[in-house]
Scaffold this motif. Structure first.
Motif, PDB file in Angstrom:
ATOM      1  N   UNK A 217       0.800  -1.201   0.031  1.00 23.53           N
ATOM      2  CA  UNK A 217       0.054   0.053  -0.034  1.00 23.53           C
ATOM      3  C   UNK A 217       0.706   1.139  -0.011  1.00 23.53           C
ATOM      4  N   UNK A 218       2.218   1.100  -0.486  1.00 20.96           N
ATOM      5  CA  UNK A 218       2.961   2.138  -0.368  1.00 20.96           C
ATOM      6  C   UNK A 218       2.727   3.311  -1.466  1.00 20.96           C
ATOM      7  N   UNK A 219       2.407   4.330  -1.369  1.00 21.43           N
ATOM      8  CA  UNK A 219       2.121   5.273  -2.535  1.00 21.43           C
ATOM      9  C   UNK A 219       3.174   5.653  -3.442  1.00 21.43           C
ATOM     10  N   UNK A 220       2.910   6.203  -4.399  1.00 17.45           N
ATOM     11  CA  UNK A 220       4.060   6.723  -5.426  1.00 17.45           C
ATOM     12  C   UNK A 220       4.238   8.071  -5.199  1.00 17.45           C
ATOM     13  N   UNK A 221       3.024   8.930  -5.673  1.00 19.31           N
ATOM     14  CA  UNK A 221       2.972  10.475  -5.991  1.00 19.31           C
ATOM     15  C   UNK A 221       2.175  11.161  -4.851  1.00 19.31           C
ATOM     16  N   UNK A 222       2.957  12.000  -4.347  1.00 17.99           N
ATOM     17  CA  UNK A 222       2.333  12.864  -3.339  1.00 17.99           C
ATOM     18  C   UNK A 222       3.314  13.563  -2.317  1.00 17.99           C
ATOM     19  N   UNK A 223       2.901  13.770  -1.141  1.00 16.32           N
ATOM     20  CA  UNK A 223       3.765  14.320  -0.086  1.00 16.32           C
ATOM     21  C   UNK A 223       3.684  13.307   0.978  1.00 16.32           C
ATOM     22  N   UNK A 224       4.774  12.700   1.318  1.00 19.66           N
ATOM     23  CA  UNK A 224       4.739  11.591   2.140  1.00 19.66           C
ATOM     24  C   UNK A 224       6.373  11.568   3.017  1.00 19.66           C
ATOM     25  N   UNK A 225       6.656  12.728   3.604  1.00 18.46           N
ATOM     26  CA  UNK A 225       7.871  13.004   4.197  1.00 18.46           C
ATOM     27  C   UNK A 225       7.609  13.608   5.566  1.00 18.46           C
ATOM     28  N   UNK A 226       8.402  13.267   6.434  1.00 19.02           N
ATOM     29  CA  UNK A 226       8.663  13.767   7.705  1.00 19.02           C
ATOM     30  C   UNK A 226      10.010  14.218   7.918  1.00 19.02           C
ATOM     31  N   UNK A 227      10.556  14.476   9.051  1.00 18.26           N
ATOM     32  CA  UNK A 227      11.759  14.662   9.344  1.00 18.26           C
ATOM     33  C   UNK A 227      12.062  14.585  10.942  1.00 18.26           C
ATOM     34  N   UNK A 228      13.428  14.592  11.103  1.00 17.82           N
ATOM     35  CA  UNK A 228      13.888  14.594  12.463  1.00 17.82           C
ATOM     36  C   UNK A 228      15.201  15.166  12.593  1.00 17.82           C
ATOM     37  N   UNK A 229      15.742  15.581  13.799  1.00 20.66           N
ATOM     38  CA  UNK A 229      16.816  16.542  13.875  1.00 20.66           C
ATOM     39  C   UNK A 229      18.102  15.637  14.478  1.00 20.66           C
ATOM     40  N   UNK A 230      19.218  15.765  13.947  1.00 22.01           N
ATOM     41  CA  UNK A 230      20.236  15.164  14.524  1.00 22.01           C
ATOM     42  C   UNK A 230      21.375  16.352  14.996  1.00 22.01           C
TER      43      UNK A 230
END
Length: 451
Positions: A288-301
């Motif tokens: 069920x992994x999507x291809x097109x769109x916005x699917x980003x998160x982030x973290x800080x190092x």
């Protein structure tokens, strides 16, 4: 889903819409150079077919009774008119001048799109006798960096005679990637998030984050783009990454951290804080992994001074693994679900919080936001009739943005910075410090600390 479908915006897309205009136009312009002359008429036709095949590329923002959605326009005569406005040939630019291209790229990034009535993208063809360029700018509401790479592959395939395959609309929700699989797993998820939060706060206490900003602004103005080719190849970094037991991405983060730390070498409290983008597609249920769109998160190092590169790499490696394991255990579920609720407060209030955060200086302090598109050589089809020799990605960011692309063994490094807070001289100085770090590690690769 079909034409005229109303597509809900996910949490990131609501944020982009609330910040649009206040932060600036949240566009993603990519500058690409071809390796040979390109038939401009064929390129135009390929972009028109791309607009047909990728429905979100003909989406407009429309208001509903309580929120906003993306309406997919029908592929008809009126779409042809909008396409004529979106794509143009751009004469009068010296395609051999990097400074001229940076200047145009910066202006294009700051040029707003008419999301309510026009197409959510723009393209400009810059003629050149042997190596013309294409500037392809897509609004972030339509997709993330991986989505643009997906379209570039389709575009190059079409220029090589391959038809562009239609890509059906998919659900834009990211909920399945971040929430526990079962309701019974929620208590452990919340407990893990709370434990991580307290540990992160304790670890960052008393630290001074190094930035290139020399002043603080109460509002956003414009963004500038600069290009930088790193003084090493991807193959060199692969060797060093293997020797230090890490990935190329983590090695680059460690080197960037050391470059920031050279700005305050005698301050024991100085740290670099580098936000790293993470693709959430891998955390969707299998199949069920999507291809097109916005699917980003982030973290800080966060990285303080270390005696050796190996020690810095080990610090970055352990932090990255820790954050990725939190996504695996769904321990970011509670804060990310909070952002899922924010759109219900409405665009006005959401925009108010964004503007006030800038004015009060309450946004998280970062050294930079780093995004790595990785090795994109696969965008070229077999027996390609046209290839890219350069790719310079950019977008607007509330912090210094560093974007890396690996193409043909070369590392293309784009920097986008807010003019209201950061001077170009500071960016150029950082380039020199970064180059020194890379030259040092490639001239004398460190031994493997854990053979």
């Amino acid at each position: 889903m079909s034409d005229a479908t109303l597509v809900p915006l996910n949490r990131s897309e609501h944020m982009y819409w609330a910040g649009e205009g206040y932060l600036g136009p949240i566009n993603m312009p990519f500058m690409m150079r071809f390796d040979r002359p390109v038939d401009e008429a064929l390129l135009r036709q390929a972009l028109r077919e791309l607009t047909t095949a990728y429905p979100r590329m003909r989406g407009v923002i429309v208001p509903t009774a309580f929120t906003y959605k993306l309406r997919i326009l029908p592929d008809d005569l009126w779409l042809d008119q909008l396409f004529d406005d979106a794509y143009r040939v751009q004469p009068g630019i010296d395609a051999s001048s990097r400074a001229a291209l940076e200047h145009f790229h910066s202006a294009f990034l700051n040029e707003p799109l008419s999301l309510e009535r026009g197409l959510p993208w723009r393209a400009r063809f810059i003629p050149h006798e042997t190596t013309p360029l294409l500037v392809f700018s897509v609004h972030h509401i339509i997709g993330d960096g991986r989505s643009i790479v997906h379209m570039l592959a389709a575009l190059l395939g079409r220029l090589s005679g391959q038809p562009i395959k239609g890509l059906p609309l998919e659900s834009s929700s990211m909920v399945a990637a971040v929430t526990p699989h079962k309701w019974t797993q929620w208590p452990a998820s919340i407990q893990g998030w709370w434990r991580n939060k307290k540990r992160d706060e304790q670890g960052s206490r008393g630290q001074k984050i190094i930035t290139l900003a020399s002043r603080r602004s109460e509002r956003y103005t414009t963004t500038s783009v600069r290009y930088h080719a790193l003084p090493c190849t991807s193959d060199q970094l692969k060797v060093i990454a293997k020797q230090t037991g890490t990935t190329v991405n983590n090695l680059v983060v460690a080197v960037m951290a050391n470059a920031f730390l050279t700005l305050e070498p005698h301050n024991p409290q100085a740290v670099s804080a580098i936000r790293i983008s993470v693709d959430l597609r891998r955390y969707f249920p299998e199949g069920k992994q999507p291809e097109f769109g916005n699917f980003v998160s982030s973290f800080t190092v966060r990285s303080g001074a270390k005696d050796t590169l190996a020690a810095q790499v080990q610090s970055v490696e352990s932090q990255v693994k820790d954050h990725l394991s939190r996504y695996e255990r769904r321990e970011y579920a509670l804060p990310l679900m909070f952002y899922e609720i924010l759109p219900w407060m409405g665009r006005t209030l959401y925009s108010h919080f964004i503007v006030k955060s800038k004015a009060k200086g309450s946004l998280p302090v970062l050294s930079c936001h780093f995004t790595n598109l990785g090795n994109v050589e696969a965008i070229h089809p077999k027996d390609a009739q046209a290839r890219f020799t350069e790719i310079w990605p950019a977008t607007l960011s509330t912090a210094l943005l560093l974007a890396l692309v690996n193409l043909g063994g070369k590392l293309f490094f784009t920097v986008a910075f807010q003019n209201d807070e950061t001077d170009e001289s500071a960016v150029q100085d950082f380039f020199q410090r970064l180059d020194q770090q890379f030259r040092h590690i490639t001239s004398a690769p460190p031994p493997n600390p854990a053979a």
